[in-house]
Design a protein around this motif. Structure first.
Motif, PDB file in Angstrom:
ATOM      1  N   CYS A   1       0.834  -1.217   0.000  1.00 44.14           N
ATOM      2  CA  CYS A   1       0.000   0.000   0.000  1.00 44.14           C
ATOM      3  C   CYS A   1       0.866   1.264   0.000  1.00 44.14           C
ATOM      4  CB  CYS A   1      -0.904   0.013   1.217  1.00 44.14           C
ATOM      5  SG  CYS A   1      -2.140  -1.296   1.198  1.00 44.14           S
ATOM      6  N   SER A   2       1.994   1.179   0.691  1.00 42.62           N
ATOM      7  CA  SER A   2       2.999   2.228   0.623  1.00 42.62           C
ATOM      8  C   SER A   2       2.443   3.606   0.965  1.00 42.62           C
ATOM      9  CB  SER A   2       3.623   2.200  -0.779  1.00 42.62           C
ATOM     10  OG  SER A   2       4.635   3.149  -0.929  1.00 42.62           O
ATOM     11  N   MET A   3       2.742   4.588   0.137  1.00 41.89           N
ATOM     12  CA  MET A   3       2.405   5.973   0.456  1.00 41.89           C
ATOM     13  C   MET A   3       0.931   6.291   0.255  1.00 41.89           C
ATOM     14  SD  MET A   3       4.350   9.411  -0.676  1.00 41.89           S
ATOM     15  CE  MET A   3       5.992   9.130  -0.064  1.00 41.89           C
ATOM     16  N   CYS A   4       0.113   5.296  -0.048  1.00 34.82           N
ATOM     17  CA  CYS A   4      -1.329   5.553  -0.106  1.00 34.82           C
ATOM     18  C   CYS A   4      -1.841   5.947   1.267  1.00 34.82           C
ATOM     19  CB  CYS A   4      -2.070   4.328  -0.620  1.00 34.82           C
ATOM     20  SG  CYS A   4      -3.845   4.542  -0.589  1.00 34.82           S
ATOM     21  N   LEU A   5      -1.326   5.306   2.307  1.00 32.83           N
ATOM     22  CA  LEU A   5      -1.792   5.661   3.656  1.00 32.83           C
ATOM     23  C   LEU A   5      -0.678   5.726   4.689  1.00 32.83           C
ATOM     24  CD1 LEU A   5      -3.669   2.850   5.587  1.00 32.83           C
ATOM     25  CD2 LEU A   5      -1.729   2.537   4.075  1.00 32.83           C
ATOM     26  N   ALA A   6       0.573   5.530   4.241  1.00 36.10           N
ATOM     27  CA  ALA A   6       1.703   5.811   5.126  1.00 36.10           C
ATOM     28  C   ALA A   6       1.692   5.026   6.430  1.00 36.10           C
ATOM     29  CB  ALA A   6       1.772   7.316   5.409  1.00 36.10           C
ATOM     30  N   MET A   7       1.290   3.757   6.369  1.00 36.07           N
ATOM     31  CA  MET A   7       1.442   2.912   7.554  1.00 36.07           C
ATOM     32  C   MET A   7       2.822   2.264   7.563  1.00 36.07           C
ATOM     33  SD  MET A   7      -1.923   0.721   8.601  1.00 36.07           S
ATOM     34  CE  MET A   7      -1.478   0.036  10.196  1.00 36.07           C
ATOM     35  N   ASN A   8       3.461   2.267   6.391  1.00 42.58           N
ATOM     36  CA  ASN A   8       4.823   1.756   6.310  1.00 42.58           C
ATOM     37  C   ASN A   8       5.756   2.971   6.272  1.00 42.58           C
ATOM     38  OD1 ASN A   8       4.910   2.786   3.743  1.00 42.58           O
ATOM     39  ND2 ASN A   8       5.477   0.881   2.741  1.00 42.58           N
ATOM     40  N   PRO A   9       7.056   2.813   6.052  1.00 44.42           N
ATOM     41  CA  PRO A   9       7.935   3.999   6.142  1.00 44.42           C
ATOM     42  C   PRO A   9       7.766   5.028   5.015  1.00 44.42           C
ATOM     43  CG  PRO A   9       9.168   1.963   6.504  1.00 44.42           C
ATOM     44  CD  PRO A   9       7.834   1.563   5.995  1.00 44.42           C
ATOM     45  N   ASP A  10       6.966   4.733   3.963  1.00 42.95           N
ATOM     46  CA  ASP A  10       6.838   5.690   2.855  1.00 42.95           C
ATOM     47  C   ASP A  10       5.827   6.781   3.225  1.00 42.95           C
ATOM     48  OD1 ASP A  10       8.440   3.769   1.695  1.00 42.95           O
ATOM     49  OD2 ASP A  10       6.802   2.835   0.583  1.00 42.95           O
ATOM     50  N   LYS A  11       6.344   7.918   3.650  1.00 41.59           N
ATOM     51  CA  LYS A  11       5.469   8.984   4.151  1.00 41.59           C
ATOM     52  C   LYS A  11       5.904  10.329   3.587  1.00 41.59           C
ATOM     53  CE  LYS A  11       4.817   7.284   8.967  1.00 41.59           C
ATOM     54  NZ  LYS A  11       5.126   5.911   8.803  1.00 41.59           N
ATOM     55  N   LEU A  12       4.943  11.245   3.475  1.00 42.37           N
ATOM     56  CA  LEU A  12       5.298  12.646   3.208  1.00 42.37           C
ATOM     57  C   LEU A  12       5.719  13.272   4.525  1.00 42.37           C
ATOM     58  CD1 LEU A  12       2.356  13.964   0.967  1.00 42.37           C
ATOM     59  CD2 LEU A  12       4.624  13.159   0.224  1.00 42.37           C
TER      60      LEU A  12
END
Ligand code: SF4
Lengths: 470, 221
Positions: A407-418
């Motif tokens: 899911c990645s930066m779709c909802l930022a539950m993993n490290p991919d965040k703005l």
């Protein structure tokens, strides 16, 4: 009495009906790590089993890192993933785990594996379950206690039957336009509450012309208009998709023939059967860009950031708050808004066609120096397919990051965040405050538009870029 | 769910009004993946000495109990009936609040005045988890609370079949009538949760499965 597709699918799943409620049979239950742990604990407490392990399929997607899926550093995230593994083992469920070759976002792998079939009911503890409606399935999201109920009984109580809402898309999409532009244009026209209490059916020439990937993108965002579910009637495109490709769970041979005969009957008898109906002209749609903090706050790429008192479906106070959060000044041309991050992925636009489109724009071009571009395939299968086609090389040469699936930066539950105030062009489905990371500013666009913004460093009309080639 | 027919147990009295769900279980514990283990988290910021609240990932690891917290009084040790004041369980909808009360060993909560004892959502969640929320008239509630506050404490017997509550205290026994909505009473008496009730329709579910076309079941190739 003519019936809608939705009514037909609903009726064939009624186990029992009382005055206030209907018990619906569920043909397929998809599970991920975030909304299932307490449901399994509930089963254990009551010493219950999963009634139909063969109709229950799990994967891990929300917490999975996309740089190296195996390396979950955040303890709470790791525990959620490990808990699902343990639960699947204990209850005898099939889990598509990372690095198994078929892991991916739950709504991407369902169709890929041949699990998502026309005329079925599909649930998952996830609001974007509406995606699967692209096959003419009745698919919707449920809460954790309902997850437990389905695990134990393979049924679900539903209140009064939702009404049906026909959305007809006439004409033909112009070159450079994508299914994402259609669904954003629809939400922009009817509002984020425009389909509340309804099940939407999309139909008309512009819908029929779409591939299954494109139809999935449209049904995915039904929930963003408030719909309980979104459906598209199955046709040759649907059958072709199910009958070909590597779909281990799809019916084969005689079973498939039987199924196809049934699926041919799955359509709305007459548009007069819809409780409500709207029409859109596909030819008039331009590339869409959201400027605000809900998906109805959308304008054409050729437009400008609106004045707060001219925003449909929002009070000027709400609109002002959205402008403020997004750091935008009314009157600014959309093409003058710079972007910091480009995210191409999610259950909305993380399928192979989306990546092919992005590659078409990025081939022979470079991602602007000020931009970080992440390309995250929706599943391992998509990733392998893209690599087989050499798309990963195109992305890397352009200077974009080619990641693993999730899911990645779709909802930022993993490290991919703005980070706060960072601005993204994102192919995902929600531009809510903080969705991609606290303080992050999200603009929803199509994969082509996202790729174009990556190259330009700001939003730009992708149409001339595609026309001019490379 | 465990059936609730008659239950006899010690009472613990918490003499506070408007106890909200954040007090019952603080928000930081909602990240947990489990549905069990909430017992030690009940009133986590009140019932242990300062700094002694449990860790989210290990609820059993906590400091010593705060001696002045009402539930920790010797007479309230091992209590299974919680006596509270008006508007218990107000605030957020978190079902974790009910899980915490129930998993700390309570089977019933008694509050004063019909219609004012509990927040709506808490009351619904309580029934759903087999925790009986009882509302009694002010005078009867006070009799139970007073007996419970005494040095020796008190016990009650709740008879859900006969709809009676008996208070056992040093000054003898007193019996009061209780009211429970019939549908909820039926569920509690038979230990039915939503799932158990649906499973009563097992024949209809099996019949549906029997007539489902073969292609509908995923066939792992
Ligand atoms: S990609 Fe985004 S919307 Fe889709 S399932 Fe994952 S988090 Fe939800």
């Amino acid at each position: 009495m003519p019936e809608t597709l939705f009514q037909k699918v609903w009726n064939r799943h009624v186990v029992k009906a009382t005055d206030e409620a209907t018990l619906l049979y569920i043909d397929l239950h998809l599970i991920h790590e975030v909304t299932s742990p307490q449901a399994f604990d509930g089963l254990r407490l009551a010493r219950r089993k999963v009634r139909r392990p063969d109709l229950t399929i799990a994967t891990v997607d929300h917490n999975v890192p996309t740089e190296n899926q195996l390396d979950i550093r955040e303890p709470m995230s790791r525990r959620q993933v490990e808990t699902l593994r343990d639960n699947c083992k204990e209850f005898g469920l099939t889990l598509f785990d990372v690095h198994g070759g078929r892991q991916g976002i739950v709504h991407v792998i369902g169709p890929e594996l041949g699990l998502t079939l026309p005329g079925t009911t599909i649930v998952c503890g996830d609001s974007h379950t509406s995606t699967h409606g692209a096959f003419g399935a009745l698919a919707f999201g449920i809460g954790t206690s309902e997850v437990e109920h389905v695990l134990a009984t393979q049924t679900l109580w539903q209140g009064r039957r939702p009404t049906s809402f026909g959305i007809e898309v006439r004409g033909k999409l112009a070159p450079g336009l994508e299914p994402k532009d259609i669904i954003l244009a629809i939400i922009r026209q009817i509002g984020t509450g425009g389909a509340t209490g309804t099940v939407v059916e999309y139909y008309g020439p512009a819908i029929e012309a779409l591939s299954m990937e494109g139809r999935l993108t449209i049904c995915n965002m039904s929930i963003e208009a408030g719909a309980r579910a979104g459906l598209i009637a199955p046709d040759d495109t649907t059958i072709q998709y199910i009958a070909t490709g590597n779909r281990p769970f799809a019916p084969q041979g005689a079973a498939l023939e039987m199924a196809i005969a049934d699926w041919r009957t799955l359509k709305t008898d007459d548009p007069s059967a819809f409780d409500r109906h709207v029409v859109l002209e596909a030819d008039k749609i331009a590339p869409q860009v959201t400027w605000g903090t809900n998906p109805a706050m959308t304008v054409d790429v050729t437009g400008r950031v609106p004045e707060p008192d001219k925003v449909p479906f929002a009070s000027s106070e709400d609109a002002r708050r959205a402008l403020d959060y997004m750091g935008l000044t009314p009157g600014t041309p959309i093409t003058e808004i710079p972007v910091d991050v480009v995210f191409i992925g999610s259950c909305t636009n993380g399928r192979i066609e989306d990546l092919r489109t992005a590659a078409k724009v990025l081939r022979g071009r470079k991602v602007a120096e000020s931009v970080r571009a992440l390309i995250v395939p929706g599943s391992e299968q998509v990733r392998h397919q893209a690599e087989a086609e050499g798309l990963d090389a195109v992305f890397r040469e352009a200077g974009a990051e080619w990641r693993e699936s999730g899911c990645s930066m779709c909802l930022a539950m993993n490290p991919d965040k703005l980070t706060p105030k960072q601005r993204s062009a994102s192919t995902s489905n929600r531009n809510f405050e903080g969705r991609q990371g606290p303080g992050g500013r999200t603009h929803l666009v199509s994969p082509a538009m996202a790729a174009a913004a990556a190259v330009a460093g700001h939003f730009v009309d992708v149409r001339p870029m595609l026309a001019q080639g490379n | 769910m465990e059936p609730f027919k008659t239950h006899r147990g010690k009472v613990a009295v918490l003499d506070w009004t408007d106890v909200n769900t954040d007090l019952i279980i603080p928000a930081r514990y909602l990240k947990r993946v489990e549905r069990v283990g909430y017992g030690p988290l009940l009133f986590a910021d009140k019932r242990y000495v300062p700094g002694g609240a449990p860790e989210a990932d290990d609820p059993d690891k906590h400091g010593p109990e705060a001696p002045d917290f009402p539930l920790n009084r010797p007479a309230a040790k091992g209590a299974t009936v919680l006596v509270v004041r008006k508007n218990f369980g107000c605030g957020s909808s978190r079902e974790h609040a009910v899980w915490a009360v129930a998993q700390a060993g309570f089977r019933a909560v008694i509050a004063p005045v019909k219609g004012e004892g509990f927040a709506d959502i808490f009351e619904g969640n309580a029934y759903g988890n087999g925790l009986l929320p009882l509302e009694l008239p002010e005078g009867e509630w006070e009799a139970i609370a007073e007996a419970g506050r005494s040095e020796q404490g008190a016990e009650v017997t709740i008879d859900l079949e006969a709809l009676k509550l008996t208070l056992h205290s040093s000054s003898g026994e007193k019996t009061f009538a209780i009211e429970v909505p019939e549908a909820q009473r039926h569920r509690l008496l038979n230990g039915l949760d939503a799932i158990a009730e649906t499973l009563l329709d097992e024949p209809a579910i099996s019949a549906h499965e029997a007539k489902a076309p073969a292609w509908i079941t995923p066939q792992p190739a």
